[in-house]
Design an enzyme around this catalytic site. Structure first.
Site, PDB file in Angstrom:
ATOM      1  CB  CYS A 144      -0.193   2.158   4.131  1.00 16.82           C
ATOM      2  SG  CYS A 144      -1.860   1.833   3.535  1.00 16.82           S
ATOM      3  CG  ASP A 145       3.412   0.341   4.292  1.00 15.79           C
ATOM      4  OD1 ASP A 145       2.902   0.869   5.296  1.00 15.79           O
ATOM      5  OD2 ASP A 145       3.269  -0.864   4.018  1.00 15.79           O
TER       6      ASP A 145
ATOM      7  CB  CYS B 124      -0.916  -0.027   1.231  1.00 14.08           C
ATOM      8  SG  CYS B 124      -1.887   1.469   1.433  1.00 14.08           S
TER       9      CYS B 124
HETATM   10  P1  FAD Z   1     -10.614  -6.041   6.158  1.00  9.50           P
HETATM   11  O1  FAD Z   1      -9.704  -5.317   7.062  1.00  9.50           O
HETATM   12  O2  FAD Z   1     -10.036  -6.801   5.026  1.00  9.50           O
HETATM   13  O3  FAD Z   1     -11.494  -7.013   7.071  1.00  9.50           O
HETATM   14  C1  FAD Z   1     -12.295  -8.020   6.509  1.00  9.50           C
HETATM   15  C2  FAD Z   1     -12.935  -8.864   7.587  1.00  9.50           C
HETATM   16  O4  FAD Z   1     -13.805  -9.808   6.976  1.00  9.50           O
HETATM   17  C3  FAD Z   1     -11.973  -9.699   8.411  1.00  9.50           C
HETATM   18  O5  FAD Z   1     -12.451  -9.776   9.732  1.00  9.50           O
HETATM   19  C4  FAD Z   1     -12.022 -11.071   7.740  1.00  9.50           C
HETATM   20  O6  FAD Z   1     -11.638 -12.139   8.605  1.00  9.50           O
HETATM   21  C5  FAD Z   1     -13.493 -11.127   7.391  1.00  9.50           C
HETATM   22  N1  FAD Z   1     -13.869 -12.055   6.308  1.00  9.50           N
HETATM   23  C6  FAD Z   1     -13.416 -12.121   5.031  1.00  9.50           C
HETATM   24  N2  FAD Z   1     -14.079 -13.063   4.332  1.00  9.50           N
HETATM   25  C7  FAD Z   1     -14.984 -13.593   5.191  1.00  9.50           C
HETATM   26  C8  FAD Z   1     -15.990 -14.600   5.070  1.00  9.50           C
HETATM   27  N3  FAD Z   1     -16.237 -15.271   3.927  1.00  9.50           N
HETATM   28  N4  FAD Z   1     -16.735 -14.891   6.172  1.00  9.50           N
HETATM   29  C9  FAD Z   1     -16.542 -14.238   7.355  1.00  9.50           C
HETATM   30  N5  FAD Z   1     -15.611 -13.272   7.503  1.00  9.50           N
HETATM   31  C10 FAD Z   1     -14.849 -12.956   6.448  1.00  9.50           C
HETATM   32  N6  FAD Z   1      -4.820   1.338   5.538  1.00  9.50           N
HETATM   33  C11 FAD Z   1      -4.572   2.517   6.142  1.00  9.50           C
HETATM   34  O7  FAD Z   1      -5.463   3.365   6.221  1.00  9.50           O
HETATM   35  N7  FAD Z   1      -3.338   2.775   6.670  1.00  9.50           N
HETATM   36  C12 FAD Z   1      -2.314   1.888   6.653  1.00  9.50           C
HETATM   37  O8  FAD Z   1      -1.198   2.176   7.122  1.00  9.50           O
HETATM   38  C13 FAD Z   1      -2.558   0.615   6.037  1.00  9.50           C
HETATM   39  N8  FAD Z   1      -1.570  -0.312   5.935  1.00  9.50           N
HETATM   40  C14 FAD Z   1      -1.841  -1.521   5.378  1.00  9.50           C
HETATM   41  C15 FAD Z   1      -0.840  -2.495   5.372  1.00  9.50           C
HETATM   42  C16 FAD Z   1      -1.093  -3.757   4.876  1.00  9.50           C
HETATM   43  C17 FAD Z   1       0.005  -4.798   4.893  1.00  9.50           C
HETATM   44  C18 FAD Z   1      -2.392  -4.066   4.354  1.00  9.50           C
HETATM   45  C19 FAD Z   1      -2.690  -5.455   3.851  1.00  9.50           C
HETATM   46  C20 FAD Z   1      -3.389  -3.104   4.340  1.00  9.50           C
HETATM   47  C21 FAD Z   1      -3.131  -1.818   4.848  1.00  9.50           C
HETATM   48  N9  FAD Z   1      -4.108  -0.812   4.856  1.00  9.50           N
HETATM   49  C22 FAD Z   1      -3.855   0.377   5.483  1.00  9.50           C
HETATM   50  C23 FAD Z   1      -5.438  -1.030   4.258  1.00  9.50           C
HETATM   51  C24 FAD Z   1      -6.470  -1.308   5.361  1.00  9.50           C
HETATM   52  O9  FAD Z   1      -5.974  -2.333   6.192  1.00  9.50           O
HETATM   53  C25 FAD Z   1      -7.796  -1.703   4.725  1.00  9.50           C
HETATM   54  O10 FAD Z   1      -8.261  -0.657   3.891  1.00  9.50           O
HETATM   55  C26 FAD Z   1      -8.874  -1.963   5.788  1.00  9.50           C
HETATM   56  O11 FAD Z   1      -8.449  -2.930   6.715  1.00  9.50           O
HETATM   57  C27 FAD Z   1     -10.169  -2.421   5.127  1.00  9.50           C
HETATM   58  O12 FAD Z   1     -11.100  -2.684   6.121  1.00  9.50           O
HETATM   59  P2  FAD Z   1     -12.332  -3.669   5.887  1.00  9.50           P
HETATM   60  O13 FAD Z   1     -13.014  -3.747   7.200  1.00  9.50           O
HETATM   61  O14 FAD Z   1     -13.079  -3.239   4.699  1.00  9.50           O
HETATM   62  O15 FAD Z   1     -11.697  -5.086   5.486  1.00  9.50           O
END
Ligand code: FAD
Length: 307
Positions: A133-134, A130
């Site tokens: 982010c990084d 990202c």
């Molecule tokens: P997610 O965080 O992906 O959460 C999804 C959830 O759904 C999880 O609990 C998972 O277990 C669950 N799930 C998935 N499929 C299923 C299923 N079939 N059944 C039940 N549960 C399921 N963003 C920033 O703003 N700043 C940063 O510094 C940053 N750094 C990052 C670094 C890395 C390495 C990564 C990978 C991402 C980073 N991001 C950062 C991006 C940020 O993490 C995401 O935008 C954010 O987490 C998205 O949130 P979300 O709740 O939509 O999904």
């Protein structure tokens, strides 16, 4: 049955659960793993009002905040299908079915990985996914971007303003990004673009990344680059495979289509965060979207409840 059932325990799901529960309605949250992608993150510097935090710490606070509201939390369970009958039925991989009057889908996304040696080993220690982010962690350093599609070239342009030098490596013989982006990237003095380059390994000193190896697909020659960071930009895949037999409307990339209230094509089914068509995938954005979807679901419930 629940009034609102949230699927996913990342920033979007946590925010949705808190907003729903604060309306005094029966709220459940089912997730494979609480915290989502945040659990895979080390330093976070763009979570507004918190100058620095770390993923596991933020994930723990998310969980603690949700738990303050008596949300029924079910973890370690994967959703397998969704159907709307009288109620919305969420089938789990375990075979159980959860019933709810409304649902917020917040299953997030995952970065497509290269699958080369060193990638997993150096994740968060030089291997990044990202740039928003990084990027700033690599100020003044040499980095590579793997992938010459729109996200790769956007990343290169973005990083060029922060780091010392960016090398873009594209597997194919041409870049797949929009022309205007390619022209912009080519105009930057500290961006080099190499096509026909197959990345074969990310190398490091045991602690962090110090380079990568690639094969020039034209000559067959193996080459090396000295680098502090590698941004892998070969695609973000939404975790929406479990909806393929449902009627939830998705775009060709599998992202759930939502309107400005988070509503999907199925009445009572809302969605938020990285699993949706939202153009920017970030923690603060996901949280706002989760709150929006929960309020959308609440609005739906007060208009539809006759029992
Ligand atoms: P997610 O965080 O992906 O959460 C999804 C959830 O759904 C999880 O609990 C998972 O277990 C669950 N799930 C998935 N499929 C299923 C299923 N079939 N059944 C039940 N549960 C399921 N963003 C920033 O703003 N700043 C940063 O510094 C940053 N750094 C990052 C670094 C890395 C390495 C990564 C990978 C991402 C980073 N991001 C950062 C991006 C940020 O993490 C995401 O935008 C954010 O987490 C998205 O949130 P979300 O709740 O939509 O999904």
């Amino acid at each position: 049955p629940y009034d609102v059932l949230v699927v996913g325990g990342g920033p979007a799901g946590a925010a949705a659960a808190i907003y729903a529960a604060r309306k005094g309605i029966r709220t459940g949250l089912v997730a494979e793993r609480f915290g989502g992608q945040v659990m895979d993150t080390v330093g976070i510097e763009n979570f507004i009002s918190v100058p620095y935090t770390e993923g596991p710490k933020l994930a723990a606070s998310l969980e603690q905040h949700v738990k303050e509201y008596g949300v029924d939390i079910i973890t370690g369970q994967r959703a397998a299908d969704l159907t709307r009958k009288q109620m919305i039925e969420l089938e789990l991989q375990s075979g159980a079915t959860l019933l709810s009057k409304s649902v917020v889908l917040a299953t997030g996304a995952r970065w497509r990985e290269l699958g080369v040696p060193g990638e997993a080993e150096y994740k968060t220690r030089g291997v990044a996914y990202c740039p928003h982010c990084d990027g700033p962690f690599f100020k003044g350093k040499h980095v590579a971007v793997i992938g010459g599609g729109n996200s790769g070239i956007e990343a290169a342009i973005d990083l060029a303003g922060i780091v010392k030098h960016v090398t873009v490596l594209e597997f194919a013989d041409t870049l797949r990004a929009d022309d205007v982006l390619v022209r912009k990237a080519r105009s930057l003095p500290n961006v080099d673009i190499i096509t026909n380059a197959q990345t074969t390994e990310i190398v490091g000193d045991g602690k962090k990344v110090n380079g990568l190896a690639y094969t020039d697909r034209e000559s067959g020659e193996s080459k090396k680059l000295a680098l502090a960071g590698v941004f892998v930009q070969i695609g973000l895949v939404p975790n929406t495979e479990f909806l393929k037999d449902s009627d939830v409307g998705m775009n060709p990339m599998g992202e759930i289509e939502i309107d400005s209230r988070g509503a999907t094509s199925i009445p009572g089914v809302f969605a938020a965060g990285d699993a949706t068509t939202v153009p920017y995938k970030q923690i603060v954005i996901s949280m706002g979207a989760g709150a929006t979807a929960a309020l959308g679901a609440f609005d739906y419930l007060i208009r539809s409840s006759v029992d």
